[in-house]
Motif scaffolding. Structure first.
Motif, mmCIF file in Angstrom:
data_model
loop_
_atom_site.group_PDB
_atom_site.id
_atom_site.type_symbol
_atom_site.label_atom_id
_atom_site.label_comp_id
_atom_site.label_asym_id
_atom_site.label_seq_id
_atom_site.Cartn_x
_atom_site.Cartn_y
_atom_site.Cartn_z
ATOM 1 N N LEU A 1 31.074 -85.492 -9.195
ATOM 2 C CA LEU A 1 30.622 -84.928 -7.921
ATOM 3 C C LEU A 1 29.162 -84.511 -8.001
ATOM 4 O O LEU A 1 28.661 -84.184 -9.074
ATOM 5 C CB LEU A 1 31.478 -83.712 -7.549
ATOM 6 N N THR A 2 28.489 -84.509 -6.855
ATOM 7 C CA THR A 2 27.111 -84.040 -6.800
ATOM 8 C C THR A 2 27.090 -82.549 -6.456
ATOM 9 O O THR A 2 28.087 -81.988 -5.978
ATOM 10 C CB THR A 2 26.310 -84.793 -5.727
ATOM 11 N N VAL A 3 25.947 -81.932 -6.678
ATOM 12 C CA VAL A 3 25.778 -80.519 -6.306
ATOM 13 C C VAL A 3 26.012 -80.340 -4.814
ATOM 14 O O VAL A 3 26.668 -79.383 -4.378
ATOM 15 C CB VAL A 3 24.366 -80.032 -6.698
ATOM 16 N N GLU A 4 25.487 -81.264 -4.028
ATOM 17 C CA GLU A 4 25.640 -81.167 -2.573
ATOM 18 C C GLU A 4 27.111 -81.230 -2.165
ATOM 19 O O GLU A 4 27.550 -80.485 -1.274
ATOM 20 C CB GLU A 4 24.860 -82.302 -1.885
ATOM 21 N N GLN A 5 27.861 -82.113 -2.782
ATOM 22 C CA GLN A 5 29.281 -82.241 -2.439
ATOM 23 C C GLN A 5 30.049 -80.964 -2.751
ATOM 24 O O GLN A 5 30.833 -80.483 -1.933
ATOM 25 C CB GLN A 5 29.885 -83.424 -3.199
ATOM 26 N N ALA B 1 28.840 -77.899 -3.156
ATOM 27 C CA ALA B 1 28.366 -76.815 -2.304
ATOM 28 C C ALA B 1 29.027 -76.873 -0.934
ATOM 29 O O ALA B 1 29.467 -75.845 -0.397
ATOM 30 C CB ALA B 1 26.848 -76.887 -2.171
ATOM 31 N N THR B 2 29.117 -78.063 -0.380
ATOM 32 C CA THR B 2 29.754 -78.212 0.942
ATOM 33 C C THR B 2 31.231 -77.861 0.879
ATOM 34 O O THR B 2 31.749 -77.148 1.750
ATOM 35 C CB THR B 2 29.597 -79.667 1.437
ATOM 36 N N ASP C 1 21.356 -74.562 -2.457
ATOM 37 C CA ASP C 1 20.546 -73.785 -3.390
ATOM 38 C C ASP C 1 21.372 -72.692 -4.068
ATOM 39 O O ASP C 1 21.196 -72.431 -5.263
ATOM 40 C CB ASP C 1 19.351 -73.165 -2.679
ATOM 41 N N ARG C 2 22.254 -72.056 -3.319
ATOM 42 C CA ARG C 2 23.032 -70.979 -3.917
ATOM 43 C C ARG C 2 24.018 -71.520 -4.954
ATOM 44 O O ARG C 2 24.181 -70.942 -6.030
ATOM 45 C CB ARG C 2 23.791 -70.204 -2.840
#
Length: 239
Positions: free
Chosen positions: A102-106, A108-109, A116-117
């Motif tokens: 998984l990506t950071v964006e995935q 986080a969502t 950023d958090r």
């Protein structure tokens, strides 16, 4: 001059994105497939586009050398398994995410945070999410209990409770430990009882001199590693 694999390893922070390579798992998977070192080395070479001598694979399996992240990916492809099948338990949020692809964006969502958090939480390996976000984190990343407790910064507090439990009346510590460790209280109870009994077996009664000193060292070592022993017993219960 460093090779491309060496540079990749350095850019990954000494393989920090992956849990430690477990040689025993690599041996087990290869032997289950009935493959020789030469056959696996050839497959790894074909995947990477760089030759790999069978002796290097043997060194990985003996723990004499540690493969880079790219080499682990190639070895997993050669053995028809996922990289996670060759690695130990994830110890950080980054490692949990990387194993799941998984990506950071995935993430986080899915946990309901800004990018950023969440990225900061992963960079520092410090989790400060709300109850709802924490529940989502477990559903998405499935962090092992040891990983989650460490990310919450509560390993030190847990060690204090465990030391008091094994040296005192352990049933009083089931609830306090269960508030920190995200497993069922019944599992906590069983593990604490086992830890207490194991510590009590370190008996110094009637010993003097070198014998007493050896027992004292054993007891201190037990208390120093008491959290690791908790995780070991919880994993045994899961198995």
């Amino acid at each position: 001059m460093p090779s491309q694999d060496d540079l990749h390893s350095l850019s990954e922070g000494e393989n920090a994105a992956y849990p430690p390579f477990d040689p025993r798992l690599a041996v087990r998977v290869r032997e289950q497939l009935g493959l020789t070192h030469g056959q696996v080395a050839w497959a790894v070479s074909a995947f990477r586009g760089h030759p790999l001598h069978p002796d290097v694979l043997l060194a990985w399996e003996r723990g004499a050398e540690v493969p880079t992240t790219r080499q682990i990916d190639a070895l997993a492809a050669a053995l028809w398994c996922s990289p996670g099948d060759l690695l130990g338990e994830p110890a950080t949020l980054l490692q949990c995410r990387t194993l799941l692809g998984l990506t950071v964006e995935q993430v986080a969502t899915m946990v309901g945070m800004t990018r950023d958090r969440y990225a900061e939480a992963e960079r520092r390996n410090r989790w400060r999410g709300s109850g709802r976000q924490t529940q989502a984190l477990f559903e998405v990343l499935r962090p092992p209990p040891a990983c989650f407790v460490d990310a919450c910064g509560r390993t030190g507090q847990l060690r204090v409770l465990l030391r008091e439990a094994v040296t005192g009346w352990w049933p009083n510590y089931v609830r306090p430990v269960a508030k920190i460790v995200p497993v069922a209280p019944a599992e906590i109870r069983g593990a604490l009882e086992q830890l207490h009994l194991a510590y009590q077996r370190i008996d110094n009664h009637g010993r003097t001199g070198a014998g007493a000193e050896a027992v004292e060292r054993e007891a201190l070592a037990f208390l120093d590693r008491v959290d690791e022993q908790l995780w070991r017993r919880l994993r045994t219960q899961e198995a």
